[in-house]
Design an enzyme around this catalytic site. Sequence first.
Site, short mmCIF file in Angstrom:
data_model
loop_
_atom_site.label_atom_id
_atom_site.label_comp_id
_atom_site.label_asym_id
_atom_site.label_seq_id
_atom_site.Cartn_x
_atom_site.Cartn_y
_atom_site.Cartn_z
N ASP A 28 -9.50 -47.66 25.24
CA ASP A 28 -8.10 -47.63 24.85
C ASP A 28 -7.47 -46.97 25.93
O ASP A 28 -6.63 -46.04 25.46
CB ASP A 28 -7.83 -47.11 23.42
CG ASP A 28 -6.63 -47.73 22.82
OD1 ASP A 28 -5.71 -48.39 23.72
OD2 ASP A 28 -6.05 -47.08 22.06
N GLU A 43 -12.73 -29.73 19.60
CA GLU A 43 -12.17 -28.70 20.57
C GLU A 43 -10.49 -29.07 20.82
O GLU A 43 -10.20 -30.27 20.90
CB GLU A 43 -12.79 -29.09 21.90
CG GLU A 43 -12.40 -28.28 22.99
CD GLU A 43 -13.30 -28.41 24.31
OE1 GLU A 43 -12.90 -27.73 25.32
OE2 GLU A 43 -13.72 -29.35 24.28
N PHE A 44 -9.95 -27.73 20.81
CA PHE A 44 -8.42 -27.92 21.21
C PHE A 44 -8.48 -27.98 22.58
O PHE A 44 -8.77 -26.63 23.39
CB PHE A 44 -7.61 -26.88 20.40
CG PHE A 44 -6.33 -26.96 20.83
CD1 PHE A 44 -5.68 -27.59 20.04
CD2 PHE A 44 -5.44 -26.51 21.99
CE1 PHE A 44 -4.10 -27.75 20.16
CE2 PHE A 44 -4.35 -26.52 22.02
CZ PHE A 44 -3.47 -27.01 21.19
N ILE A 45 -7.70 -28.59 23.57
CA ILE A 45 -7.58 -28.53 24.92
C ILE A 45 -6.04 -28.31 25.09
O ILE A 45 -5.19 -29.25 24.83
CB ILE A 45 -8.03 -29.72 25.88
CG1 ILE A 45 -9.64 -30.19 25.47
CG2 ILE A 45 -7.81 -29.80 27.13
CD1 ILE A 45 -10.28 -31.25 26.07
#
Length: 332
Positions: free
Chosen positions: A236, A132-134
Amino acid sequence: MVSQIGLTSPALSPLCCFPSRARRRRFSLLKRKSFAMASLSEDPVREWMLSGGKATQITKIRPVGGGCINLASRYDTDVGPFFVKTNRSIGPSMFEGEALGLNAMYETNTIKVPKPYKVGSFPTGGSYIIMEFIEFGLSRDQSKLGRKLGEMHKAGKSETGFGFDVENTIGSTPQINTWTADWIEFYGEHRLGYQLKLALDQYRDTTVYEKGQRLVKSMRPLFENIVIEPCLLHGDLWSGNISADKNGEPVILDPACYYGHNEAEFGMSWCAGFGGSFYNSYFEVMPKQPGFEKRRDLYKLYHYLNHYNLFGSGYRSSAMSIIDDYLRILKA
């Protein structure tokens, strides 16, 4: 060391290296050329977008801010954008570990993470992950981040013990996630012990190794009178892996997930910028346990050792100082 999703942002750490403008331009031209020439069978990323991704056309491909390990791209399609990371040198195992971690966090339905869609290999070598592109916004609410992170730790529990279903990576260092019933054993062997052995093999650093092993063998008193549950950790969590979407909702990405003691999540706090509002909100969800402050540097040590192994001697003194302080406190 990591890739960004969404709006390109400036480097937040001297260790985060971004492609130069010239390199990005060459990469963009190369991608456009190969995209025009490639057939579906030669380009599995395009093939998935035009099948599993439900797109009928890809209108633009452009690089976005990335790290030293992978190339990151935004694919614009008629059904919306996708985020793609590629690495032409390695197989899909690293991305498979990332996808499993993202999916585990996504399924807690707590903090926002990019949903992974597809991991695969290129016919000519290398691998990719599509997710998904956020779109990132500018507002970052530390109080909301602390609360959402606490909710993820509270919701994401394991009945198997401490570890993860697959090995993954912390930066480019292998992260061993063998399931272990005892947290102190897991952290001593698969986190500190593994990094100490790397330092010995890579630098012949017998001082760090021998003193570090003394600490591992004597650190159990630091965990007295507390309950340790295996919580799902991002693994991380530094400033480059934290953002917010356009609505101000916290977003975390590029994980090195495993199930561990929730306090281990703050091991990268030395370059995460967590403030008082973050911790206050977090501890409202996950109450602080006795001795938290005494264990904080123990969890930083893992990441200082990893940075020593990845980036060299500039981080040795920080690791050595923590080890010596604990040996003095524990009289070991």
